[in-house]
Design a protein around this motif. Structure first.
Motif: not given
Lengths: 192, 134
Positions: A11-31
């Motif tokens: 799609r060509v759109i007028q405003a940038p879309p909000r980025p999606r944050t996906l849920i990964h299977p493992g624990a979030f690495n703070p680094v």
């Protein structure tokens, strides 16, 4: 756990879309950024040998040049055969996305690509390569190339190599994404 | 007389990074420069994947390429120190959607979250000081 499905829209759109944050299977690495630095880059112009696989054309010649870790730009050229894959959502939900089975593109012209040379967890040479390519009379395609079964054509293909020295790249298991992926290791006062 | 279109300098250090999932591509590259103390740099190689891709069009609008994953096939660009004390990465590239179709353009900052991993090699650019006009 929720996984997204593929939206086939472009799609060509007028405003940038909000980025999606996906849920990964493992624990979030703070680094979030794992990096290493070398004092200076060492550059090599490599010619990929006609008839060789992309894997051996890179690994054997760079080993002779004393290079075991590198970042490369493949400048383009004809290939006898290209196998590639893409990464849609994982139907088994083990990861967010998973590679498809290899897709044979046959004889194709590699427009350009980028590749990384590192090592598997066991210490064997590993190539990670993404590239765009086209077949005669067809629109260009792109994806993850299979280096072992992608075969260089009849004319050497030039590659600009930036050797990475003082640390190494290893494909290690990443618990957050549940895959093995290249990560910089060693160097810099013995950091893990 | 100095040519304002030519900036002389030398290459400095080389940094390799793996940037993790859900980080923004453009700002991730800027943060790598912060982590390594680079003020100006060129991209020497990059590959990885995005959740979705968002590229500028020539008329100032945006092209949205739906994933996941959208593979980054090739990327060129630079990071420049700005007069206001910030760093700004300008990255342009070619991506492949989940069907393998390719698209290209400049990446929109803040709108290109990394899917699984992003590998990048930057080479530091050390401009020579501008000559004294007197």
């Amino acid at each position: 756990m929720r996984y997204t499905t593929v939206d086939r829209s472009l799609r060509v759109i007028q405003a940038p879309p909000r980025p999606r944050t996906l849920i990964h299977p493992g624990a979030f690495n703070p680094v979030r950024i794992h990096s290493r630095c070398a004092r200076q880059g060492r550059h090599v112009r490599l010619s990929l040998r006609p008839g060789a696989s992309l894997h051996e054309a890179i690994v054997l010649e760079l080993a002779r040049a004393g290079i075991a870790n590198a970042s490369m730009t493949i400048l383009g050229g004809a290939f006898r055969h290209i196998d590639y894959c893409t990464a849609p959502p994982d139907p088994r939900h083990r990861m967010v996305v998973a590679y498809t089975e290899p897709i044979p593109a046959g004889a194709a012209y590699l427009i350009f690509g980028n590749a990384t040379l590192g090592k598997t967890a066991e210490g064997d040479p590993l190539i990670h390569c993404h590239a765009a390519f086209c077949r005669d009379g067809e629109p260009p395609l792109g994806g993850h190339l299979i280096p072992q079964t992608t075969i260089v054509g009849d004319i050497p293909v030039p590659v600009l190599v930036t050797a990475l020295e003082g640390f190494e790249l290893r494909a290690l298991y990443d618990s957050e994404t549940n895959i093995r992926l290249l990560q910089p290791q060693g160097g810099e006062h013995g950091e893990p | 007389m100095a040519n304002p279109d030519v900036e002389n300098g030398i290459m400095g250090r080389v940094a390799y990074a793996r940037i993790g999932p859900n980080e923004d591509l453009v700002q991730g590259v800027e943060k790598l420069c912060l982590a390594r103390g680079f003020r100006n740099a060129f991209v020497r190689g990059a590959l990885g994947s995005l959740v979705d891709a968002c590229l500028y069009t020539r008329d100032g609008r945006y092209t949205h390429i739906a994933g996941p994953a959208v593979e980054i096939v090739s990327l060129a660009g630079e990071v420049r120190a700005q007069a206001d004390g910030s760093l700004s990465a300008s990255l342009s590239g070619v991506v492949a959607d989940p069907q393998g179709h390719v698209h290209g353009g400049p990446f929109v900052p803040g709108a290109n979250p990394i899917c699984m991993t992003f590998e990048i090699t930057l080479e530091e650019w050390l401009p020579h000081p501008a000559p004294d006009p007197s």
